[in-house]
Design a protein around this motif. Structure first.
Motif, PDB file in Angstrom:
ATOM      1  N   LEU A  17       0.824  -1.208   0.000  1.00 32.21           N
ATOM      2  CA  LEU A  17       0.000   0.000   0.000  1.00 32.21           C
ATOM      3  C   LEU A  17       0.858   1.258   0.000  1.00 32.21           C
ATOM      4  O   LEU A  17       0.533   2.248  -0.664  1.00 32.21           O
ATOM      5  N   VAL A  18       1.976   1.218   0.746  1.00 35.42           N
ATOM      6  CA  VAL A  18       2.879   2.372   0.765  1.00 35.42           C
ATOM      7  C   VAL A  18       3.477   2.607  -0.620  1.00 35.42           C
ATOM      8  O   VAL A  18       3.535   3.743  -1.102  1.00 35.42           O
ATOM      9  N   LEU A  19       3.917   1.534  -1.261  1.00 32.07           N
ATOM     10  CA  LEU A  19       4.452   1.680  -2.621  1.00 32.07           C
ATOM     11  C   LEU A  19       3.399   2.222  -3.571  1.00 32.07           C
ATOM     12  O   LEU A  19       3.682   3.091  -4.411  1.00 32.07           O
ATOM     13  N   ALA A 206      -1.963  13.479  -1.453  1.00 33.25           N
ATOM     14  CA  ALA A 206      -3.034  12.571  -1.890  1.00 33.25           C
ATOM     15  C   ALA A 206      -2.691  11.129  -1.525  1.00 33.25           C
ATOM     16  O   ALA A 206      -3.545  10.367  -1.038  1.00 33.25           O
ATOM     17  N   GLY A 207      -1.444  10.719  -1.764  1.00 32.16           N
ATOM     18  CA  GLY A 207      -1.027   9.365  -1.394  1.00 32.16           C
ATOM     19  C   GLY A 207      -1.092   9.137   0.098  1.00 32.16           C
ATOM     20  O   GLY A 207      -1.492   8.066   0.564  1.00 32.16           O
ATOM     21  N   SER A 218      -1.680   5.966  11.828  1.00 37.36           N
ATOM     22  CA  SER A 218      -2.627   6.895  12.450  1.00 37.36           C
ATOM     23  C   SER A 218      -2.317   8.332  12.033  1.00 37.36           C
ATOM     24  O   SER A 218      -1.268   8.610  11.448  1.00 37.36           O
ATOM     25  N   TRP A 219      -3.186   9.254  12.376  1.00 30.11           N
ATOM     26  CA  TRP A 219      -3.052  10.647  11.944  1.00 30.11           C
ATOM     27  C   TRP A 219      -2.061  11.439  12.794  1.00 30.11           C
ATOM     28  O   TRP A 219      -1.665  12.550  12.402  1.00 30.11           O
ATOM     29  N   HIS A 220      -1.633  10.898  13.925  1.00 33.44           N
ATOM     30  CA  HIS A 220      -0.925  11.701  14.915  1.00 33.44           C
ATOM     31  C   HIS A 220       0.385  12.301  14.396  1.00 33.44           C
ATOM     32  O   HIS A 220       0.610  13.514  14.532  1.00 33.44           O
ATOM     33  N   PHE A 262       3.957  12.094   5.516  1.00 35.07           N
ATOM     34  CA  PHE A 262       3.117  10.911   5.324  1.00 35.07           C
ATOM     35  C   PHE A 262       3.881   9.623   5.037  1.00 35.07           C
ATOM     36  O   PHE A 262       3.313   8.535   5.159  1.00 35.07           O
ATOM     37  N   PHE A 263       5.158   9.733   4.668  1.00 25.01           N
ATOM     38  CA  PHE A 263       5.899   8.524   4.310  1.00 25.01           C
ATOM     39  C   PHE A 263       7.150   8.310   5.168  1.00 25.01           C
ATOM     40  O   PHE A 263       7.699   7.212   5.159  1.00 25.01           O
TER      41      PHE A 263
END
Length: 329
Positions: A17-19, A206-207, A218-220, A262-263
């Protein structure tokens, strides 16, 4: 199915999913810079898999199960997306090798205290600073020219002015021009941030939102980093004067802000495990990123900020855990 197999399958699914989530940013980078992005990805991916396989063989560990979890490929991909397109091939190879050696040095997946991609990036930035500053101008290199630049052979003439200072570089060394003049006359500046890189950051946003929706993390940590970066840049912003350090929107849409949020800071092993500590971890990365960008010796401080906050994870978790413990009467 054993618990270990279940964990391995969850890890593989998360890595896939990360890729997948990196694809929008990858495509925009390819549109912006061309074949150098793809060359970086191939070199980093092959090197990471080869180095991890060699280390596992030396440690007498099973190679195929470890390589198949996808973690090495994810680290290589994130590293390649952070490196300058068309950097020398040996720089990408060294960065990927450093990243995987840094992970295996502490025992491999689940044991590394530092983010592997940022460790590789920081090591080549400190060791080889000059080629790490050679960012190309957009749409300036075809495949043949890219191969020539990366591998150092000469079949055709390299286009003039194919490299330029980034927006963060230009802002850091600016002494006389106002922000309005920089945006109007400097080709590195776009509408709100760096030209083209604005779209790269929106693509990684977006990713990242896709990964949030799939609950990969999580969003933290992302919220902590972006909120901290926004607040500190707002507090230090003095409009469009020549001594301005850039608006909050400029810092959010320039450099590796969204890739980092995010990554990178969401990497589960080197980051915090407790939600409150994740929030503080992300906030620390955002604050340090701004401080390094503005007053440090490097234009974009995401890698150093992440590594410094990796060192603080145990203290953050102890602090949050102590605040959550019930007070005895």
């Amino acid at each position: 199915m054993s618990p270990l197999e279940s964990v391995d399958e969850r890890l593989q699914q998360a890595m896939k999913l990360v890729l997948l989530a990196t694809v929008p940013g990858m495509l925009v980078l390819f549109w912006l810079y061309g074949w150098g992005v793809l060359i970086n990805l191939i070199l980093a991916g092959v090197t990471a898999l080869a180095v991890e396989a060699a280390v596992l063989w030396l440690r007498k560990r099973q190679i195929k199960p470890t390589l198949s979890d996808g973690s090495a490929l994810v680290s290589a991909t994130l590293l390649a997306l952070a490196l300058p397109p068309y950097c020398p091939w040996w720089l990408t190879v060294c960065a990927a090798a450093f990243a995987l050696l840094g992970k295996q040095l502490y025992g491999g997946v689940g044991k590394n205290p530092f983010n592997p991609a940022m460790l590789g990036f920081a090591l080549v930035l400190v060791t080889f600073p000059q080629p790490m500053t050679h960012w190309p101008s957009s749409h300036g290199m075809d495949l043949l020219g890219g191969l020539q630049q990366v591998f150092g052979f000469s079949l055709s003439q390299t286009p003039d002015a194919w490299v330029q200072a980034t927006a963060l570089d230009s802002l850091r060394i600016n002494k006389s021009l106002t922000m309005d003049e920089l945006f109007a006359g400097n080709p590195a500046f776009g509408h709100f941030g760096a030209r083209g890189v604005e779209w790269v950051n929106l693509a990684f946003l977006a990713g990242g939102l896709f990964l949030l929706q799939r609950r990969v993390f999580s969003w933290h940590a992302p919220v902590g980093m972006l909120a901290s970066l926004f607040v500190i840049s707002l507090l230090c912003w003095n409009g469009s004067g020549s001594d301005s350090h850039g608006s909050p929107l400029f810092h959010l849409l320039t450099g590796a802000s969204m890739l980092g949020a995010f990554f990178i800071v969401t990497e589960p092993v080197s980051g915090a495990k407790i939600p409150g500590a994740r929030l503080l971890f992300g906030a620390g990365v955002g604050l340090l990123t701004y401080l390094i960008r503005t007053w440090g010796g490097y234009p974009d401080g995401v890698a150093f900020a992440v590594l410094l906050m990796n060192l603080c994870v145990p203290a953050l978790e102890r602090f949050v855990a102590s605040r959550q413990e019930p007070i005895s009467p």
